[in-house]
Design an enzyme around this catalytic site. Structure first.
Site, PDB file in Angstrom:
ATOM      1  NE  ARG A 238      -4.176  -1.750  -0.042  1.00 39.15           N
ATOM      2  CZ  ARG A 238      -4.109  -2.947  -0.873  1.00 39.15           C
ATOM      3  NH1 ARG A 238      -2.977  -3.284  -1.443  1.00 39.15           N
ATOM      4  NH2 ARG A 238      -5.062  -3.644  -0.852  1.00 39.15           N
ATOM      5  CD  GLU A 267      -3.620   2.701  -7.121  1.00 38.52           C
ATOM      6  OE1 GLU A 267      -4.242   1.903  -7.618  1.00 38.52           O
ATOM      7  OE2 GLU A 267      -2.424   2.289  -6.510  1.00 38.52           O
ATOM      8  CG  HIS A 286      -2.646  -1.395  -7.727  1.00 41.92           C
ATOM      9  ND1 HIS A 286      -3.566  -0.660  -6.934  1.00 41.92           N
ATOM     10  CD2 HIS A 286      -2.394  -2.639  -7.245  1.00 41.92           C
ATOM     11  CE1 HIS A 286      -3.481  -1.402  -5.698  1.00 41.92           C
ATOM     12  NE2 HIS A 286      -3.038  -2.557  -5.957  1.00 41.92           N
TER      13      HIS A 286
END
Length: 327
Positions: A238, A267, A286
């Site tokens: 994270r 994001e 990601h």
């Protein structure tokens, strides 16, 4: 009555092809949305007609205020069995059942090594130079064999990363507040007594902790300064575990040799984010969990979750709302 279902943040437009949705066709009208919505108002306008939503990981947060904007919502499904961006108490207050799906720890462990190897051997720089007819060899790679892999966290993913490091002939060390000697010894790694000891010893430092009040901002400027100037930091966990402003400064000022990350606090990453232009930074959008096997599992189990809900027997529930009667 036909219910409306939307799959959010289906960036690759694959949700409807990764599972057999035909079993729901009599009761459910399903649509897939590829664009990410930046505000709750945008989400509400796009899916306010839906009784069922399928969320991909933590791409779209579900806060109390968003639940209030979605009065028709009955069932929310998330990929994975944990989603920190869903307010489960608010879901229960608004009468929304929340269900999850299984998720494999293999893909993020594999992607960790993509980042480590990409940084160590300057893969992006050298590959781009070859495609653009640039210099033939312009960098010198970092070795893995005989170097120390330092892991923040030794859970399912951290343990898999550790075993690959051992296969490369690396000396592996790990630390977390809850790590025991027994756990470390069982995987064949050394246990650092403190975070500082781990950071000072690591040639490659990789983050595999859950985000919590204890781990938020765990790696800040002082911690980055304790790392070796020849060391690399990799984060596939994270983003908020690492102070992003401090990381940018560490890269510009040469506190560390480089960093790789698959996770960001916002994001998709904004176009003007300073990490996009930071030196010796390898970033990915990601992709840790984005593999065919994982996606097939997510959406097949999402179909099962919807079918179970319609039958009055919700599966893999994450909220405490009582089961609805069968339709």
């Amino acid at each position: 009555m036909t219910l409306h279902c939307a799959v959010l943040d289906d960036y690759q437009d694959v949700a409807l092809s990764m599972a057999d949705w035909s079993a729901l066709a009599r009761d459910i009208e399903v649509r897939s949305l590829q664009s990410h919505f930046m505000s709750e108002q945008e989400v509400a306008e796009a899916v306010g007609d839906c009784e069922i939503l399928v969320a991909m990981r933590e791409r779209t947060p579900f806060s109390a205020s968003l639940f209030a904007r979605l009065p028709r919502l009955e069932l929310l499904i998330t990929s994975g069995m944990r989603n920190a961006s869903i307010d489960l108490e608010a879901a229960a207050r608004h009468g929304v059942t929340v269900c999850g799906t299984a998720s494999s720890s293999e893909p993020p462990a594999e992607l960790t090594w993509a980042l480590i190897l990409g940084l160590a051997r300057n893969v992006v720089q050298e590959g781009s130079a070859l495609r653009q007819n640039g210099p033939w060899q312009s960098t010198i790679g970092a070795d893995l064999h005989g170097r120390r892999l330092a892991l923040l966290g030794l859970g399912k993913i951290g343990a898999k990363v550790a075993r690959v490091g051992q296969a490369f002939g690396m000396d592996v060390m790990a630390w977390s507040e809850n790590l025991t000697d027994e756990r470390a010894a069982g995987i064949g790694v050394a246990r650092a007594r403190t975070l500082g000891e781990l950071l000072e010893a690591g040639d490659f430092v990789s983050v595999h902790l859950q985000l919590s009040d204890r781990t938020r901002g765990l790696i800040g400027a002082s911690e980055l300064r304790r790392m070796r100037r020849t060391a690399y930091l990799v984060n596939t966990s994270r983003a908020a575990i690492v102070d992003q402003a401090a990381l940018v400064r560490a890269l510009h000022d040469g506190w560390i040799a480089g960093a790789g990350s698959d996770v960001f606090e916002t994001e998709p990453l904004p176009a003007d984010d300073p990490l996009r232009s930071a030196p010796n930074f390898l970033g990915l959008p990601h992709l840790g969990y984005v593999t065919r096997r994982n996606y097939e599992g997510y959406f097949q189990e999402a179909v099962e979750d919807i079918a179970g809900y319609l039958q009055g027997r919700p599966l893999r529930t994450l909220s405490a709302r009582p089961a609805p009667p069968p339709r």
